[in-house]
Design an enzyme around this catalytic site. Structure first.
Site, PDB file in Angstrom:
ATOM      1  N   CYS A  46       0.835  -1.211   0.000  1.00 13.99           N
ATOM      2  CA  CYS A  46       0.000   0.000   0.000  1.00 13.99           C
ATOM      3  C   CYS A  46       0.871   1.263   0.000  1.00 13.99           C
ATOM      4  O   CYS A  46       0.529   2.264  -0.646  1.00 13.99           O
ATOM      5  CB  CYS A  46      -0.921   0.024   1.222  1.00 13.99           C
ATOM      6  SG  CYS A  46      -1.994  -1.413   1.347  1.00 13.99           S
TER       7      CYS A  46
HETATM    8  C1  BEZ Z   1       0.587  -4.591   1.802  1.00 17.47           C
HETATM    9  O1  BEZ Z   1       0.133  -3.499   1.515  1.00 17.47           O
HETATM   10  O2  BEZ Z   1       1.779  -4.840   1.721  1.00 17.47           O
HETATM   11  C2  BEZ Z   1      -0.313  -5.695   2.248  1.00 17.47           C
HETATM   12  C3  BEZ Z   1      -1.496  -5.385   2.920  1.00 17.47           C
HETATM   13  C4  BEZ Z   1      -2.305  -6.423   3.351  1.00 17.47           C
HETATM   14  C5  BEZ Z   1      -1.949  -7.743   3.079  1.00 17.47           C
HETATM   15  C6  BEZ Z   1      -0.793  -8.026   2.378  1.00 17.47           C
HETATM   16  C7  BEZ Z   1       0.033  -6.994   1.958  1.00 17.47           C
END
Ligand code: BEZ
Length: 212
Positions: A46
């Site tokens: 994210c």
């Molecule tokens: C991420 O943004 O890295 C992420 C968020 C939730 C689950 C897996 C990855």
């Protein structure tokens, strides 16, 4: 929650964001819009996604597109995380992040897929036109960061095909040839497409992109 489909009016809402309270339709005004959810603040994928969107500001602005992100975290969390995004992605987040703690917007847009995760939003994307109609819906899993070049490509296609009787073929990019829609008769082609066309098959007629 009812299923949101292409052509539906994008549900309106009022929400707290990092840029204050917004009424979604009012905030969109006459712009195109991208509303996209992410699972959680302070997560790696994210962080790269929101940094990338910030770096694409000029591309969105020149296409008259406003962008809003969303997760179920609160405004304070978003503000703290923005500092990390700016620092690590070498950018400045300059679009609102919706704090959907009560999941009101997530429910309206069906952004929580319980069999993937019972509480967090998946990576949904909605492209909304100036009439507030939903023009694209894509959903990605939490483990896959989105390709924002693809979203720009779709915006280019949507904005072209809204005003010209064409559609864009597989892997099309701005500047490449397009196809003439089946509703256009051969007699209409010279007037509508003065740059010329090539008939590969009666149903497959190719012409240079008309708006460049
Ligand atoms: C991420 O943004 O890295 C992420 C968020 C939730 C689950 C897996 C990855």
């Amino acid at each position: 929650m009812s299923t949101l489909r292409l052509g539906d009016t994008a549900p309106d809402f009022t929400a707290q964001t990092t840029e204050g309270e917004i009424n979604f339709h009012e905030w969109l005004g006459n712009s195109w819009g991208i509303l996209f959810s992410h699972p959680s603040d302070y997560t790696p994928v994210c962080t790269t996604e929101l940094g990338t969107v910030a770096k694409y500001t000029e591309e969105f602005t020149k296409r008259n597109v406003k962008v809003a992100a969303l997760s179920v975290d609160g405004v304070e969390s978003h503000h703290g995380w923005i500092k990390d995004i700016n620092e690590t992605q070498n950018t400045t987040v300059n679009f609102p992040i919706i704090a959907d703690e009560d999941k009101k917007v997530s429910d309206l847009y069906d952004m929580i897929h319980p069999n993937a995760d019972s509480t967090l939003t998946v990576r949904s994307v909605f492209i909304i036109d100036p009439n507030k109609k939903v023009k694209l819906i894509i959903v990605y899993p939490a483990s896959t960061g989105r390709n924002f070049d693809e979203l720009i490509r779709v915006i280019d296609s949507l904005q072209l095909t809204a005003y010209h009787k064409v559609a864009t073929p597989a892997n099309w990019k701005h500047g490449e040839d397009v196809v003439i829609t089946p509703a256009v008769s051969n007699e209409e082609i010279p007037d509508l497409f003065p740059k010329g066309h090539k008939e590969v098959k009666p149903y497959l007629r190719i012409t240079p992109q008309p708006n460049i």
